[in-house]
Scaffold this active site. Structure first.
Site, PDB file in Angstrom:
ATOM      1  N   LYS A 129      -5.029 161.541  57.633  1.00 46.54           N
ATOM      2  CA  LYS A 129      -3.849 160.847  57.495  1.00 46.54           C
ATOM      3  C   LYS A 129      -2.936 161.695  56.501  1.00 46.54           C
ATOM      4  O   LYS A 129      -1.807 161.268  56.507  1.00 46.54           O
ATOM      5  CB  LYS A 129      -4.257 159.366  57.216  1.00 46.54           C
ATOM      6  CG  LYS A 129      -4.758 158.479  58.234  1.00 46.54           C
ATOM      7  CD  LYS A 129      -3.874 158.236  59.233  1.00 46.54           C
ATOM      8  CE  LYS A 129      -4.448 157.429  60.350  1.00 46.54           C
ATOM      9  NZ  LYS A 129      -3.375 157.317  61.536  1.00 46.54           N
ATOM     10  N   SER A 154     -12.209 163.047  62.147  1.00 47.10           N
ATOM     11  CA  SER A 154     -10.992 162.806  61.510  1.00 47.10           C
ATOM     12  C   SER A 154     -11.070 162.315  60.053  1.00 47.10           C
ATOM     13  O   SER A 154     -10.206 162.272  59.204  1.00 47.10           O
ATOM     14  CB  SER A 154     -10.191 161.917  62.476  1.00 47.10           C
ATOM     15  OG  SER A 154     -11.009 160.705  62.585  1.00 47.10           O
ATOM     16  N   GLU A 186       2.300 150.840  56.752  1.00 42.90           N
ATOM     17  CA  GLU A 186       1.274 149.956  57.199  1.00 42.90           C
ATOM     18  C   GLU A 186      -0.024 150.747  57.128  1.00 42.90           C
ATOM     19  O   GLU A 186      -0.044 151.845  57.006  1.00 42.90           O
ATOM     20  CB  GLU A 186       1.659 149.758  58.607  1.00 42.90           C
ATOM     21  CG  GLU A 186       0.972 150.713  59.476  1.00 42.90           C
ATOM     22  CD  GLU A 186       1.643 152.150  59.820  1.00 42.90           C
ATOM     23  OE1 GLU A 186       2.634 152.103  59.142  1.00 42.90           O
ATOM     24  OE2 GLU A 186       1.077 152.886  60.233  1.00 42.90           O
TER      25      GLU A 186
END
Lengths: 397, 256
Positions: free
Chosen positions: A91, A379, A113
């Site tokens: 991210k 990830s 968010e």
């Protein structure tokens, strides 16, 4: 006829576009122009590349998971170690880039968010780095599941606002972030965390994440002198998967996106949009959507907050139609088993999201020849999930 | 000329402004909504806006979000709203506008929806998450069924956006008074006044102002700048509290 995909309004074939209140249109057009400008600006790209190296810790390793490979007895499994990024997940690739862009655009405030909390932590980190005010919206159900990340965001100086309407998860946090953006659009940039929402987000976030695949392609060629046979990644909104796949799209290799199967498709408690959804318009774009016959959005379930979302990035829908990527799902139980397997065999605790991708590798690696290669996008790391897994196993910490 | 355009034309002749109250269909029940429509009409409503409940109303503030949840709990759907309008048409000819998010319409089928809405007696449609750039199919379906397509503008709107929205809006143009969601605090003057003047200057079509108007004084101030006043959250709040809306709406009517 070879049409440009996406077109200038963000349509990937029948998917994508911009479905937002008119109030936001000038901001989206401004963002689109700024992104176009800075994505070719040498100084910006140099600054971003330097932050990727020294702040995020790129390139991340491509690690040969020898023990897992031996245990499964088939294809060689490599892990793209996005879990080693600063803050623990991919991210940050997008959040840092967008924070930098917002700063260039003269915005004073960032909002985002978050579902699992990883994107919230990444955005809070980006805000601290570039020196902007930051507010994160998070569903109350996710706050319960990810209390550690809530505290991390606060430590980083962000305000975390609880969203307790609707299903109290990621989609409700996005609604609330969009409401905030509509209200404060003049000074605020909304760092959407995935390849979703109105144009240009699906394109911009994909581009910022595609560093994953560009690195992995070089790394595997160096290690194996050939391209992999298969790529696997989990798909929530779809940013880590498109980040890995994008650099390989012309290589004609098998790519598998793994959605959250929750308690199974028949149970209705899942987030497998391709297995159980239909075309719809939601939170800014057209794509596959879990909805009822009346067009209301259905509640979703997954053990992993980051995959617990009712729709999927429009480019995924397009690439599925083009038969470039295939999509499957892993259930909660399969993901939990993969979570433990990777921890024990490799000494790597994966995020529950990434454990869905591992679960698919567990299924297909044994069916493939020993000289074939799979790259799994790991990830994120699983530290954030340890408490929730203990709770599920009935262990008191 | 559509029923909505006629309403604005007649009001203009007599030097008056349109009062457009908004209520959520099925909050707290369809029977109550039916009675509320009669009350609103007799209190002086010129056009009534009926909300269609949706699971993810991202342009709405907490008041209408909660009304939407209550209506969904009553099992109200877009199809049921159309059946409801058909029933209302047996007793009332007040112009009716549906305010719905786009996905229920898309799922219903754009062409089928436009046809059935017109057959039921709906006059116009407001879709807060549909911009003209994405609305080609919707606009042609609405034109075929003679439904007005009311698009929105906001204080952030540039000349280019104003031009685009004005071109495809029929019935009236919905000017959102604030950069924000329904029920937020209104601030008259500043960007609102400037953009509104620039909208008025670019079209002869009527312009109605909504979002955040909650008192007769605010309605009076807005009515000086526009052709109509839309009041939503303030009325929905009274309904949620089980209070009478007639007097409130009459006071607004007198103020504009």
């Amino acid at each position: 006829m070879n049409k440009k995909v996406p077109d200038s309004k963000g349509h990937f074939g029948a998917y994508g576009g911009r479905f937002v209140p008119e109030t936001l249109m000038p901001a989206l057009l401004e963002l689109n122009a700024a992104y176009k400008k800075y994505s070719k600006d040498r100084a910006f790209l140099k600054e971003l590349s330097s932050l990727q190296k020294d702040f995020i810790g790129r390139p991340t390793a491509l690690y040969f998971a020898g023990n897992l490979t031996e245990k499964l007895g088939g294809a060689k499994i490599y892990l793209k170690r996005e879990d080693l990024c600063h803050t623990g997940a991919h991210k940050i690739n997008n959040a840092i880039a967008q924070a930098l862009l917002a700063k260039k655009m003269g915005k004073s405030r960032l909002i985002a968010e978050t579902g699992a909390g990883q994107h919230g932590v990444a955005t809070a980190t980006g805000a601290a780095l570039v020196g902007l005010e930051c507010e994160i919206y998070m569903g109350s159900e996710d706050i319960r599941r990810q209390s550690l990340n809530v505290f991390r965001m606060r430590l980083l100086g962000a305000k975390v606002t609880e969203v307790s309407i609707g299903s109290r998860t990621l989609k409700d946090a996005i609604n609330e972030a969009l409401r905030d953006w509509t209200t404060n659009v003049r000074n605020t940039h909304y760092i959407l965390g995935t390849v979703f929402g109105p144009h240009p987000y699906p394109v911009m976030v994909r581009d910022f994440q595609s560093v994953i695949g560009h690195e992995a392609r070089k790394q595997i060629l160096r290690a194996e002198k050939k391209l992999p046979d298969c790529l696997i990644a989990c798909v929530g909104g779809g940013s880590n998967s498109i980040g890995l796949f994008f650099a390989f799209l012309r290589d004609n290799i098998r790519m598998i996106g793994v959605e959250a199967g929750g308690h199974g498709i028949e149970s209705g408690e899942h987030a497998a949009r391709f297995a159980g959804g239909s075309l719809g318009i939601f939170q800014g774009c057209k794509s596959y959507l879990l909805q009822n016959d009346d067009g209301n959005v259905l509640g979703t379930h997954s053990v992993s907050a980051g995959l617990d979302y009712a729709s999927v990035g429009p480019e995924h829908s397009y690439l599925r139609d083009m038969k470039k990527i295939e999509y499957t799902y892993a259930t909660d139980d399969e993901a939990l088993a993969a979570f433990e397997l990777l921890s024990r065999k490799e000494g790597i605790i994966p995020a529950l999201e990434s454990a869905h991708a591992i679960a698919e590798a567990v299924k297909i690696a044994p069916t493939m020849p020993k000289d074939s290669i799979i790259i799994v996008n790991l990830s994120g790391r699983g530290d954030k999930d340890v408490q929730e897994v203990a709770r599920i196993k009935g262990i008191e910490l | 000329m559509s029923r909505i355009e006629q309403t604005f034309k007649q009001l203009k002749k007599s030097g008056r402004k349109a009062l457009i109250p908004y209520i959520m269909t099925g909050d707290p029940s369809l029977d109550v909504t039916s009675k509320l429509i009669a009350d609103l009409e007799s209190a002086g409503a010129d056009i009534i806006e009926l909300g269609v409940p949706f699971s993810d109303p991202l342009a709405d503030g907490p008041t209408i979000q909660r009304a939407s949840e209550r209506a969904l709990q009553q099992g109200v759907t877009l199809r049921k709203v159309l059946d409801f309008v058909k029933k209302i048409r047996q007793t009332s000819q007040v112009p009716l506008i549906l305010m719905t998010y786009y996905n229920p319409v898309f799922k219903f089928g754009i062409e089928a929806f436009a046809k059935e809405a017109a057959d039921a007696g709906v006059d116009g449609l407001i879709i807060p998450d549909l911009i003209p750039d994405e609305a080609d199919d919707f606009i042609s379906a609405a034109r075929r069924s003679k439904l007005d397509t009311i698009f929105l503008l906001a204080p952030t709107s540039t000349q280019e956006r104003i031009k685009k929205v004005v071109k495809v809006s029929t019935g009236f143009i919905y000017y959102v008074s604030i950069t924000g969601i329904t029920g937020a605090r209104l601030s008259i003057g500043g960007p609102m006044k400037d953009t509104l003047e620039s909208v008025k200057g670019s079209t002869n079509k009527p312009v109605a102002v909504g979002f955040g108007i909650s008192t007769p004084e605010e309605a009076a101030a807005v009515s000086k700048l526009a052709d109509g006043v839309i009041v939503g959250s303030a009325i929905v709040r009274l309904i949620a509290e089980g209070k009478d809306v007639g007097e409130f709406v009459r006071n607004i009517k007198e103020a504009i």
